[in-house]
Structures are given as structure tokens and as C-alpha cells.
Design a protein around this motif. Structure first.
Motif, PDB file in Angstrom:
ATOM      1  N   VAL A   1       0.877  -1.166   0.000  1.00 35.95           N
ATOM      2  CA  VAL A   1       0.000   0.000   0.000  1.00 35.95           C
ATOM      3  C   VAL A   1       0.916   1.218   0.000  1.00 35.95           C
ATOM      4  O   VAL A   1       1.704   1.418   0.921  1.00 35.95           O
ATOM      5  CB  VAL A   1      -0.944   0.021   1.225  1.00 35.95           C
ATOM      6  CG1 VAL A   1      -1.806   1.273   1.209  1.00 35.95           C
ATOM      7  CG2 VAL A   1      -1.819  -1.222   1.246  1.00 35.95           C
ATOM      8  N   ASP A   2       0.808   1.993  -1.046  1.00 40.68           N
ATOM      9  CA  ASP A   2       1.707   3.127  -1.256  1.00 40.68           C
ATOM     10  C   ASP A   2       1.078   4.410  -0.736  1.00 40.68           C
ATOM     11  O   ASP A   2       0.061   4.864  -1.220  1.00 40.68           O
ATOM     12  CB  ASP A   2       2.011   3.243  -2.750  1.00 40.68           C
ATOM     13  CG  ASP A   2       3.058   4.281  -3.049  1.00 40.68           C
ATOM     14  OD1 ASP A   2       3.739   4.733  -2.110  1.00 40.68           O
ATOM     15  OD2 ASP A   2       3.184   4.636  -4.229  1.00 40.68           O
ATOM     16  N   ASN A   3       1.713   4.980   0.268  1.00 43.17           N
ATOM     17  CA  ASN A   3       1.285   6.233   0.886  1.00 43.17           C
ATOM     18  C   ASN A   3       2.030   7.426   0.288  1.00 43.17           C
ATOM     19  O   ASN A   3       1.982   8.518   0.838  1.00 43.17           O
ATOM     20  CB  ASN A   3       1.593   6.163   2.391  1.00 43.17           C
ATOM     21  CG  ASN A   3       0.372   6.284   3.258  1.00 43.17           C
ATOM     22  OD1 ASN A   3      -0.737   6.430   2.785  1.00 43.17           O
ATOM     23  ND2 ASN A   3       0.584   6.233   4.556  1.00 43.17           N
ATOM     24  N   SER A   4       2.735   7.204  -0.807  1.00 45.30           N
ATOM     25  CA  SER A   4       3.582   8.240  -1.403  1.00 45.30           C
ATOM     26  C   SER A   4       2.770   9.391  -1.971  1.00 45.30           C
ATOM     27  O   SER A   4       1.578   9.251  -2.262  1.00 45.30           O
ATOM     28  CB  SER A   4       4.442   7.645  -2.525  1.00 45.30           C
ATOM     29  OG  SER A   4       5.312   6.672  -2.021  1.00 45.30           O
ATOM     30  N   GLU A   5       3.472  10.481  -2.167  1.00 44.45           N
ATOM     31  CA  GLU A   5       2.863  11.622  -2.841  1.00 44.45           C
ATOM     32  C   GLU A   5       2.477  11.201  -4.248  1.00 44.45           C
ATOM     33  O   GLU A   5       3.101  10.340  -4.843  1.00 44.45           O
ATOM     34  CB  GLU A   5       3.850  12.793  -2.878  1.00 44.45           C
ATOM     35  CG  GLU A   5       4.355  13.210  -1.513  1.00 44.45           C
ATOM     36  CD  GLU A   5       3.260  13.635  -0.548  1.00 44.45           C
ATOM     37  OE1 GLU A   5       2.259  14.242  -0.994  1.00 44.45           O
ATOM     38  OE2 GLU A   5       3.395  13.347   0.647  1.00 44.45           O
ATOM     39  N   LEU A   6       1.463  11.813  -4.793  1.00 44.28           N
ATOM     40  CA  LEU A   6       0.906  11.380  -6.069  1.00 44.28           C
ATOM     41  C   LEU A   6       1.903  11.389  -7.216  1.00 44.28           C
ATOM     42  O   LEU A   6       1.861  10.523  -8.080  1.00 44.28           O
ATOM     43  CB  LEU A   6      -0.314  12.223  -6.429  1.00 44.28           C
ATOM     44  CG  LEU A   6      -1.512  12.034  -5.496  1.00 44.28           C
ATOM     45  CD1 LEU A   6      -2.637  12.994  -5.881  1.00 44.28           C
ATOM     46  CD2 LEU A   6      -2.010  10.603  -5.526  1.00 44.28           C
ATOM     47  N   ASP A   7       2.831  12.326  -7.244  1.00 41.77           N
ATOM     48  CA  ASP A   7       3.776  12.381  -8.355  1.00 41.77           C
ATOM     49  C   ASP A   7       4.874  11.321  -8.251  1.00 41.77           C
ATOM     50  O   ASP A   7       5.655  11.130  -9.169  1.00 41.77           O
ATOM     51  CB  ASP A   7       4.400  13.771  -8.477  1.00 41.77           C
ATOM     52  CG  ASP A   7       5.182  14.185  -7.238  1.00 41.77           C
ATOM     53  OD1 ASP A   7       4.955  13.613  -6.164  1.00 41.77           O
ATOM     54  OD2 ASP A   7       6.022  15.094  -7.355  1.00 41.77           O
TER      55      ASP A   7
END
Length: 79
Positions: free
Chosen positions: A33-39
Motif C-alpha cells: 500500500v503506497d502512501n507516497s505523494e501522487l507524483d
């Protein structure tokens, strides 16, 4: 079945790949599950999808916090 839920947030892509490859043979199913910023999420998705089979990538749509990201993953794993 042994499943692993991993939450990421803007990870170092080299370290992420190295980590996934080191644990891949120990689990039947791997959910990231990726909580990264959208870019940044496309890069993480590319690493996850290219390195291991039985690996699923889910974007949380940005930083929703670790607890919510874990709950997203647990709902998917439990079904």
C-alpha cells in the motif's frame, strides 16, 4: 497462506526493490500500500510490479497515515 502487508511512503526505490526481493520467497502474497505523494507513486508501482509475482500494488492516493494505509491493506488481504 502467509501474506505480507507493506506500507510505503516515498521510498528509496533501490532499497524497496532490494527489500521486496529479500522477502519474496518467504510469503505467498505480498501487498504494498503506497502512501507516497501522487507524483511519486508511478515509480513505486513500477518497482513493485516488475520484481515479484503474487504482488499487488495499491495506491492510497497520497499520505493518509500508516493506520489507514494498514486498514486498506487488511481489508484486501482478508477477502
Amino acid at each position: 497462506m502467509i501474506a505480507l502487508l507493506m506500507v510505503t511512503y516515498n521510498p528509496d526505490l533501490y532499497e524497496l526493490k532490494k527489500t521486496l526481493l529479500s522477502i519474496f520467497d518467504q510469503v505467498d502474497y505480498l501487498l504494498v500500500v503506497d502512501n507516497s505523494e501522487l507524483d511519486f507513486e508511478g515509480d513505486v508501482q513500477g518497482v513493485v510490479s516488475s520484481c515479484c509475482r503474487n504482488t499487488v500494488y495499491i495506491s492510497s492516493g497520497g499520505n493518509v497515515g500508516i493506520a489507514k494505509a494498514q486498514n486498506i491493506g487488511l481489508k484486501i488481504i482478508s477477502h
